[in-house]
Design a protein around this motif. Sequence first.
Motif, PDB file in Angstrom:
ATOM      1  N   PRO A  39       0.870  -1.231   0.129  1.00  0.00           N
ATOM      2  CA  PRO A  39      -0.268   0.082   0.110  1.00  0.00           C
ATOM      3  C   PRO A  39       0.861   1.113   0.110  1.00  0.00           C
ATOM      4  N   SER A  40       2.039   1.333   0.665  1.00  0.00           N
ATOM      5  CA  SER A  40       2.625   2.424   0.716  1.00  0.00           C
ATOM      6  C   SER A  40       3.666   2.615  -0.532  1.00  0.00           C
ATOM      7  N   ASP A  42       2.556   1.552  -3.565  1.00  0.00           N
ATOM      8  CA  ASP A  42       1.706   1.839  -4.478  1.00  0.00           C
ATOM      9  C   ASP A  42       0.746   3.192  -4.369  1.00  0.00           C
ATOM     10  N   SER A  43       1.007   3.661  -3.055  1.00  0.00           N
ATOM     11  CA  SER A  43       0.402   5.132  -3.253  1.00  0.00           C
ATOM     12  C   SER A  43       1.545   6.248  -3.255  1.00  0.00           C
ATOM     13  N   LEU A  45       4.286   6.678  -1.249  1.00  0.00           N
ATOM     14  CA  LEU A  45       4.804   7.143  -0.033  1.00  0.00           C
ATOM     15  C   LEU A  45       6.275   6.688   0.418  1.00  0.00           C
ATOM     16  N   ILE A  85       2.405   3.665 -10.838  1.00  0.00           N
ATOM     17  CA  ILE A  85       1.188   4.426 -10.048  1.00  0.00           C
ATOM     18  C   ILE A  85       0.320   5.196 -10.691  1.00  0.00           C
TER      19      ILE A  85
END
Length: 174
Positions: A39-40, A42-43, A45, A85
């Motif tokens: 999640p990090s 792919d976003s 961050l 992304i």
Amino acid sequence: MTTSEGPVDGGSWMRSLEQRVRVLEDHNAIMRLMYSYGPSVDSGLAAVVAGLWTEDGVYDVDTGRMDGRHEIANMVRTHPHQGFIQHGCGHVMSPAHITVDGDTAVAVCHTQLILRLPDGSGYQVSRVTANRWELIRTVDGWRVTSRTSRILDGQEESRAILASAFDPADDGVR
């Protein structure tokens, strides 16, 4: 107190229970750390992704090696990752085989990089990799010291990463 094996000293039973609970807590903390990668990343961050590693941690992918948090963060910021992304991607991880040995641990799993098709009609698996995570307990919790990822394309090195999870005498706790 008694068990199926006979009488048990209450103090040794409590120590055994405490050890088992600590292992469960360690496994949970390691899984939370590892599963925050997808999640990090792919976003986008970058600081969160880099913070999963120790300051001098290594991320060794078959496409290149990143030494330290700075290089790991830069991977998230640069092309082609930003292109992934922007077009739609998912880094998906299988459940990990985790072995804790005091303040160090090793976890082995598969990951998939799933990319959205250029025409937007769906998704395809771009790559499937074998991963070996080496971790250490720090004052801030578990952190990655080294992650090695190799594409599963028939090469021996990839299979060896997966096989490294299995020691016939290994019960997951040392």
